[in-house]
Design a protein around this motif. Structure first.
Motif, short mmCIF file in Angstrom:
data_model
loop_
_atom_site.label_atom_id
_atom_site.label_comp_id
_atom_site.label_asym_id
_atom_site.label_seq_id
_atom_site.Cartn_x
_atom_site.Cartn_y
_atom_site.Cartn_z
N ASP A 1 35.26 -0.19 -50.59
CA ASP A 1 36.43 0.22 -51.35
C ASP A 1 36.21 1.60 -51.97
O ASP A 1 37.10 2.45 -51.93
N ALA A 2 34.99 1.82 -52.53
CA ALA A 2 34.72 3.10 -53.17
C ALA A 2 34.75 4.23 -52.15
O ALA A 2 35.30 5.31 -52.42
N TYR A 3 34.14 4.00 -50.99
CA TYR A 3 34.17 5.03 -49.94
C TYR A 3 35.62 5.32 -49.55
O TYR A 3 36.00 6.48 -49.37
N GLY A 4 36.40 4.25 -49.38
CA GLY A 4 37.80 4.43 -49.00
C GLY A 4 38.55 5.22 -50.05
O GLY A 4 39.34 6.11 -49.74
N ASN B 1 31.79 10.97 -44.87
CA ASN B 1 32.47 9.87 -45.55
C ASN B 1 32.88 8.78 -44.57
O ASN B 1 32.67 7.59 -44.80
N LEU B 2 33.43 9.22 -43.42
CA LEU B 2 33.84 8.26 -42.39
C LEU B 2 32.64 7.49 -41.87
O LEU B 2 32.70 6.27 -41.70
N GLU B 3 31.55 8.23 -41.63
CA GLU B 3 30.34 7.58 -41.14
C GLU B 3 29.88 6.50 -42.10
O GLU B 3 29.50 5.40 -41.70
N GLN B 4 29.96 6.85 -43.39
CA GLN B 4 29.48 5.88 -44.38
C GLN B 4 30.37 4.65 -44.44
O GLN B 4 29.89 3.54 -44.65
N ILE B 5 31.67 4.87 -44.25
CA ILE B 5 32.57 3.71 -44.22
C ILE B 5 32.20 2.79 -43.07
O ILE B 5 32.07 1.57 -43.23
N VAL B 6 31.98 3.41 -41.89
CA VAL B 6 31.64 2.62 -40.71
C VAL B 6 30.36 1.83 -40.97
O VAL B 6 30.27 0.63 -40.68
N LEU C 1 43.94 5.85 -42.79
CA LEU C 1 42.75 5.05 -42.52
C LEU C 1 42.10 4.60 -43.83
O LEU C 1 41.74 3.43 -44.00
N ALA C 2 42.00 5.55 -44.75
CA ALA C 2 41.34 5.24 -46.01
C ALA C 2 42.09 4.14 -46.75
O ALA C 2 41.48 3.19 -47.26
N ASN C 3 43.41 4.24 -46.75
CA ASN C 3 44.19 3.22 -47.45
C ASN C 3 44.11 1.87 -46.75
O ASN C 3 44.08 0.83 -47.39
N LEU C 4 44.04 1.94 -45.43
CA LEU C 4 43.91 0.71 -44.65
C LEU C 4 42.60 -0.01 -44.99
O LEU C 4 42.58 -1.22 -45.22
N VAL C 5 41.53 0.79 -45.05
CA VAL C 5 40.22 0.23 -45.34
C VAL C 5 40.24 -0.43 -46.72
O VAL C 5 39.75 -1.54 -46.91
N ARG C 6 40.86 0.25 -47.66
CA ARG C 6 40.89 -0.29 -49.02
C ARG C 6 41.70 -1.59 -49.07
O ARG C 6 41.30 -2.55 -49.74
N ALA C 7 42.82 -1.59 -48.35
CA ALA C 7 43.64 -2.79 -48.34
C ALA C 7 42.87 -3.96 -47.74
O ALA C 7 42.89 -5.07 -48.28
N GLN C 8 42.15 -3.68 -46.66
CA GLN C 8 41.37 -4.74 -46.02
C GLN C 8 40.31 -5.28 -46.96
O GLN C 8 40.09 -6.49 -47.05
N ALA C 9 39.65 -4.36 -47.64
CA ALA C 9 38.59 -4.78 -48.56
C ALA C 9 39.17 -5.68 -49.65
O ALA C 9 38.59 -6.71 -50.00
N PHE D 1 35.30 -7.58 -56.39
CA PHE D 1 34.44 -6.43 -56.65
C PHE D 1 34.96 -5.58 -57.79
O PHE D 1 34.22 -4.90 -58.48
N SER D 2 36.28 -5.63 -58.02
CA SER D 2 36.82 -4.77 -59.07
C SER D 2 36.63 -5.36 -60.46
O SER D 2 36.85 -4.69 -61.45
N SER D 3 36.18 -6.60 -60.52
CA SER D 3 35.98 -7.17 -61.85
C SER D 3 34.50 -7.36 -62.18
O SER D 3 34.15 -8.12 -63.06
N ILE D 4 33.63 -6.67 -61.42
CA ILE D 4 32.20 -6.75 -61.77
C ILE D 4 31.93 -5.85 -62.96
O ILE D 4 31.27 -6.22 -63.91
#
Lengths: 377, 300
Positions: A351-354, A269-274, B280-288, A207-210
């Motif tokens: 990734d962006a949400y995170g 933000n958390l909701e959107q991640i979920v 949590l945020a860093n975990l999510v990013r690592a997983q992705a 995704f980071s190289s799109i």
């Protein structure tokens, strides 16, 4: 080097280049020798930087804020000069709800055409150089963005750019604009519309190289700078009006919304991640179902071929003529390998949400320690 | 928040006067303008042809009671000679239709021009726009770009009223109305960005700016303000200055805010929450990242 930059500065102050580089007028003006280096009719000089005018900044912010619920998008106008893409104007495109795609696409094209014609009449830039899109919490990866950009990349000079404006960042006190374009690897895969695992591997796509980011600068023209200077100046207010007392202050008062400790955005933000993770899981489920199906069909086909071979060997041993090898692909329909583009984009979203969550958490930490230190005094 | 040079006009606020009968549109007594409209006008002025003295255009916005909110603007072609003035009405209508499609809430509220001289042509154009905005009154905004020597940049707003025994379109009185810059709080950071950019010698700033940098600037300016207040309070305590009770009250209200909640274990609780979120945020990013790499491995 100094000579080039001087020429660029000179050229930037002249309105003429638009007529030379963009207009399809039959009579070309002779390009002055001082500017011959910086104007490229064939778009040979690669883009190094995008320069956003102050007007466009406010236009995008206003449009993004007003179009709540729907994603705001519009076209960017301007021209490029010596590798710097100058965005001097923009206009919003009407938002169409999903119905009747064909019709809305036509209406949108008509809207664009007549807007461009109208702008040309008042001496505004009228060459499209890309589009902008508003986003919340940094997640701007989606199919439409990629599709539009892929179309632009073919049609526009320099392939066009997309400027992404993050609404939630701006509300938090840091107006954020970023410019992107598609990478060559992604574009190649997109043209072949092949996003199978092997294609992803050969193009090394994640995704980071799109998208690749293009450096972006904000510029205010001298008139705007002067006017802003007047606005921010503090001065005594007008005569006391009949209703209230006299006022003092500048038209642009300082705000300190960045120092707000509130963490209201985090929940969303958390909701959107979920939500994004759920979407990703569904998509992965679909993919694995499809790949299982492919594996099953393939196994069936292989079984059939093996059986036929065995039979033929038996027949040869008995001295009979072997049965003809049949076309296996016609007997068994092996589905095409599913496209992984969707899951790629979803991962990008997660990734962006995170990233934005991590950002707000880290600034929140700083602010908390600051308040803590303040309250201990 | 004044937007231009001070004027000596007295503005009588209509709200205290008895309300007119319902159905009759009220006279605007307050006008607010969005930065986008203002900046578009400046841009239009920059792009005028050499023969044009001033440029005009249409203002779009919304009305509430007797307040007019100008939210955007677009340029209109016009030509002025000694004998006549012409406004391209077709162009005006086309542009309005285009804008209306994108933002149906915004309607024509008036017109703008650059420079601050009002003449007979202004009255004629005002008359034309009054027909467009009827039954409401059209407003006129004059933006002085401050380019000519001896003039200060600023914005003035007017409404018109007919003058003379038999009203004629070319005669009217422009009555000044107070005008303010108005924008949503969320847009403030964008303007700050532009204001900061304008202050730089090169008039360009690169993006993106780190959050921490902005926080640092804000903390710095708060600290400067505290220093100023502290100096003032010390001067009052030492008897060098006479204390102003109003300032004292403000300071009490501002600085007396309770931080007890934070001290009573609230700090630790939110600290843990914030750290958790960060983790949590860093975990999510690592997983992705991991799953995108896994997708690149061959299935076999």
């Amino acid at each position: 080097m100094a000579a080039t930059s001087m020429a660029a500065a000179l050229a930037a102050s002249l309105p003429a280049p638009s007529a030379v580089s963009a207009a399809p007028a039959p009579t070309y003006e002779a390009i002055p020798a001082s500017m011959a280096k910086v104007i490229d009719i064939e778009a040979d000089i690669p883009l190094t930087c995008v320069q956003l005018d102050g007007l466009v900044v406010t236009k995008i912010i206003k449009h993004a804020r007003e179009a709540v619920g729907a994603t705001a998008h519009g076209l960017l106008l301007g021209l490029d000069l010596d590798g710097i893409l100058e965005v001097s104007n923009s206009f919003p495109l009407p938002h169409h709800a999903g119905e009747e795609d064909e019709k809305s696409a036509k209406a949108s094209a008509r809207h664009q055409a007549s807007m461009l014609r109208s702008l040309k009449e008042v001496q505004a830039d009228d060459s499209v150089i890309g589009f902008y899109q508003a986003t919340t919490l940094g997640a701007f990866f989606n199919q439409t963005l990629v599709d539009t950009q892929a179309i632009h990349q073919e049609k526009l000079r320099h392939g066009g750019i997309v400027i992404v404006h993050d609404l939630s960042q701006t509300a938090r006190g840091n107006a954020s604009f970023r410019a992107y374009r598609l990478t060559a690897a992604f574009l190649d895969a997109y043209k072949k519309s092949n996003f199978s695992t092997s294609s992803l591997m050969s193009h090394r796509l994640t995704f980071s190289s799109i998208l690749e980011e293009v450096p972006l600068k904000i510029r205010t023209n001298p008139l705007l700078s002067a006017f802003l200077g007047t606005l921010t100046e503090t001065r005594a207010g007008a005569l006391p009006s009949a209703a209230g007392g006299s006022t003092t202050g500048s038209a642009l008062e300082p705000t300190f919304s960045v120092l707000d400790l509130g963490t209201g955005g985090v929940t969303r933000n958390l909701e959107q991640i979920v939500e994004a993770v759920d979407n990703y899981r569904t998509e992965e489920g679909n993919l694995s179902y499809l790949s299982r199906q492919i594996a099953r069909e393939r196994a069936k086909a292989e079984n059939y071929v093996a059986k036929r071979k065995e039979e033929n060997q038996a027949r040869v041993a008995q001295g009979l003529a072997p049965l003809p090898e049949e076309d296996v692909s016609r007997l068994f329909k092996i589905p095409a390998e599913p496209s992984r583009l969707e899951s790629l984009l979803l991962l990008g979203q997660i990734d962006a949400y995170g990233k934005s969550l991590a950002g707000s958490a880290s600034t929140g930490l700083v602010k908390m320690y600051a308040t803590h230190a303040g309250s201990e005094i | 928040m004044p937007l231009g040079p001070t004027s000596s006009a007295i503005n009588i606020n209509g709200s205290t006067v008895s309300d007119p009968a319902p159905g009759v549109p009220r006279t605007p007594t307050n006008i607010t303008i969005h930065p986008v409209a203002l900046f578009s006008i400046l841009d239009h002025y920059l792009r005028r042809t050499d023969t044009q003295d001033r440029v005009i255009g249409t203002l779009l916005g919304t009305r509430h009671d007797n307040e007019v909110e100008v939210r955007s603007s677009f340029a209109v072609l016009h030509s002025e000679t000694d004998e006549q003035v012409a406004v391209d009405m077709d162009y005006h209508r086309t542009m309005y239709d285009l804008h209306h499609k994108v933002n149906p809430k915004e309607v024509i509220v008036g017109w703008y021009s650059t420079g601050s001289n009002l003449n007979t042509y202004s009255a004629l154009i005002q008359n034309f726009y009054s027909q467009e905005t009827g039954p409401h009154q059209a407003i006129h905004i004059a933006v002085n770009t401050g380019v000519e020597e001896g003039q200060e940049a600023g914005v003035k707003a007017y409404i018109s009223s007919p003058v003379g025994v038999s009203p004629k379109p070319e005669n009217c009185v422009f009555v000044p109305v107070p005008v303010e810059l108005r924008f949503h709080d969320a847009e403030k950071s964008g303007l700050d960005l532009l204001a900061n950019t304008a202050n730089l010698p090169s008039s360009t700033s690169s993006q993106p700016i780190a959050d921490l940098e902005i926080i640092e600037n804000a903390v710095q300016s708060v600290s400067d303000m505290l220093d100023r207040v502290l100096a003032y309070v010390r001067a009052v305590l030492a008897g060098e200055k006479k204390g102003d009770p109003a300032i004292g009250r403000y300071l009490m209200n501002t600085l007396g805010a309770s931080t007890e909640d934070l001290e009573k274990g609230g700090f630790n609780a939110s600290l843990q929450d914030t750290l958790m979120i960060s983790y949590l945020a860093n975990l999510v990013r690592a997983q992705a990242e991991v799953s995108s790499r896994l997708a690149l491995t061959a299935a076999s």
